[in-house]
Structure formats: C-alpha cells, structure tokens
Design a protein around this motif. Structure first.
Motif, PDB file in Angstrom:
ATOM      1  N   UNK A  74       0.852  -1.186   0.000  1.00  0.00           N
ATOM      2  CA  UNK A  74       0.000   0.000   0.000  1.00  0.00           C
ATOM      3  C   UNK A  74       0.891   1.240   0.000  1.00  0.00           C
ATOM      4  N   UNK A  75       0.304   2.380  -0.350  1.00  0.00           N
ATOM      5  CA  UNK A  75       1.062   3.624  -0.261  1.00  0.00           C
ATOM      6  C   UNK A  75       1.492   3.861   1.181  1.00  0.00           C
TER       7      UNK A  75
ATOM      8  N   UNK B 111       4.559   1.584   1.993  1.00  0.00           N
ATOM      9  CA  UNK B 111       5.740   2.102   1.318  1.00  0.00           C
ATOM     10  C   UNK B 111       6.230   3.367   2.003  1.00  0.00           C
ATOM     11  N   UNK B 112       5.290   4.248   2.353  1.00  0.00           N
ATOM     12  CA  UNK B 112       5.652   5.490   3.040  1.00  0.00           C
ATOM     13  C   UNK B 112       6.363   5.189   4.358  1.00  0.00           C
ATOM     14  N   UNK B 113       5.853   4.217   5.095  1.00  0.00           N
ATOM     15  CA  UNK B 113       6.459   3.843   6.382  1.00  0.00           C
ATOM     16  C   UNK B 113       7.880   3.301   6.182  1.00  0.00           C
ATOM     17  N   UNK B 114       8.056   2.478   5.148  1.00  0.00           N
ATOM     18  CA  UNK B 114       9.372   1.903   4.877  1.00  0.00           C
ATOM     19  C   UNK B 114      10.387   2.971   4.483  1.00  0.00           C
ATOM     20  N   UNK B 115       9.905   4.035   3.838  1.00  0.00           N
ATOM     21  CA  UNK B 115      10.799   5.093   3.358  1.00  0.00           C
ATOM     22  C   UNK B 115      10.983   6.188   4.400  1.00  0.00           C
TER      23      UNK B 115
ATOM     24  N   UNK C  75       5.216  10.446   4.556  1.00  0.00           N
ATOM     25  CA  UNK C  75       3.774  10.240   4.721  1.00  0.00           C
ATOM     26  C   UNK C  75       3.185   9.571   3.484  1.00  0.00           C
ATOM     27  N   UNK C  76       2.001   9.007   3.654  1.00  0.00           N
ATOM     28  CA  UNK C  76       1.288   8.388   2.533  1.00  0.00           C
ATOM     29  C   UNK C  76       0.977   9.438   1.475  1.00  0.00           C
ATOM     30  N   UNK C  77       0.661  10.645   1.906  1.00  0.00           N
ATOM     31  CA  UNK C  77       0.373  11.735   0.968  1.00  0.00           C
ATOM     32  C   UNK C  77       1.584  12.010   0.082  1.00  0.00           C
ATOM     33  N   UNK C  78       2.770  11.958   0.667  1.00  0.00           N
ATOM     34  CA  UNK C  78       4.005  12.188  -0.097  1.00  0.00           C
ATOM     35  C   UNK C  78       4.163  11.129  -1.185  1.00  0.00           C
ATOM     36  N   UNK C  79       3.950   9.858  -0.830  1.00  0.00           N
ATOM     37  CA  UNK C  79       4.045   8.787  -1.830  1.00  0.00           C
ATOM     38  C   UNK C  79       3.018   9.025  -2.931  1.00  0.00           C
ATOM     39  N   UNK C  80       1.806   9.398  -2.553  1.00  0.00           N
ATOM     40  CA  UNK C  80       0.771   9.697  -3.536  1.00  0.00           C
ATOM     41  C   UNK C  80       1.184  10.835  -4.460  1.00  0.00           C
TER      42      UNK C  80
END
Length: 111
Positions: free
Chosen positions: A17-18, A21-25, A28-33
């Motif tokens: 999920x976004x 992935x955001x957590x691994x990097x 935030x999820x918004x940033x990945x989006x």
C-alpha cells in the motif's frame, strides 16, 4: 516511463500500500501519492525507494527503462514440484531476520 508511474507499478506488483511504502521510506502516505502523481522526489528518497524495491536508482530516473514482470522458469537448483521458488527482498529485511534468528538461537542455547 516516468518515475512516479514506475513507483506506482513497482508498489502494486509487490502488493504494498502507499501507507506501507511510506512507512518503509520514512515519509507520509500523501508524499508517496504525490510522487506517484508526478511531483518531484528528493535524491535521498530515491535511494530509499531503490533499496525497498531492490533496484538501481538509475532505473527510477531513466524514462526509457520499462518495468518487466519476470516469469519463473524451471530450474534444477530450486525447483519444487515443478515450480521455481524465488524470493527477493531488500537487504535490510534480511538483516532484521538474521538478527532475530541470532537472538532466538542464543535464547535456545541457554535452555
């Protein structure tokens, strides 16, 4: 293929999920989006993305390179009931696994 599209396709292929992935990097999820929508990405995050997906940074930056889903072929070395077993994971996942296994072995040896 643009970097954001590559990130999206790689993430979907690996069933991430976004949010994960955001957590691994470490964003935030918004940033990945935003990245997947084509907004710019800082170099330090490109390095982290390449580590998570176990790909070279250049792959993310080169518009000519395409994502090709690899098909498994029979192999004598790791063939199980006619199926090839292939596991790919980033090095940090393996490091964490080996660390936990070492601790478990230490605990069991003390008993």
């Amino acid at each position: 293929m643009k970097t954001g599209i590559k990130i999206s396709k790689l993430r979907e292929q690996r069933k991430l999920s976004q949010e994960l992935l955001a957590e691994l990097i470490g964003v935030s999820q918004v940033t990945v989006g935003n990245w997947e929508q084509g907004k710019s990405i800082k170099h330090k995050y490109l390095k982290k993305i390449s580590t998570v997906f176990d790909i070279p940074v250049d792959f993310l930056l080169d518009d000519d390179k395409k994502i090709v889903k690899q098909e498994n072929k029979d192999s004598a070395s790791n063939n199980i009931n006619g199926y090839e077993v292939s596991i790919k994971t980033p090095q940090y996942v393996l490091d964490g696994l080996f660390s936990r296994l070492d601790k478990l072995i230490e605990i069991l040896e003390k008993k």
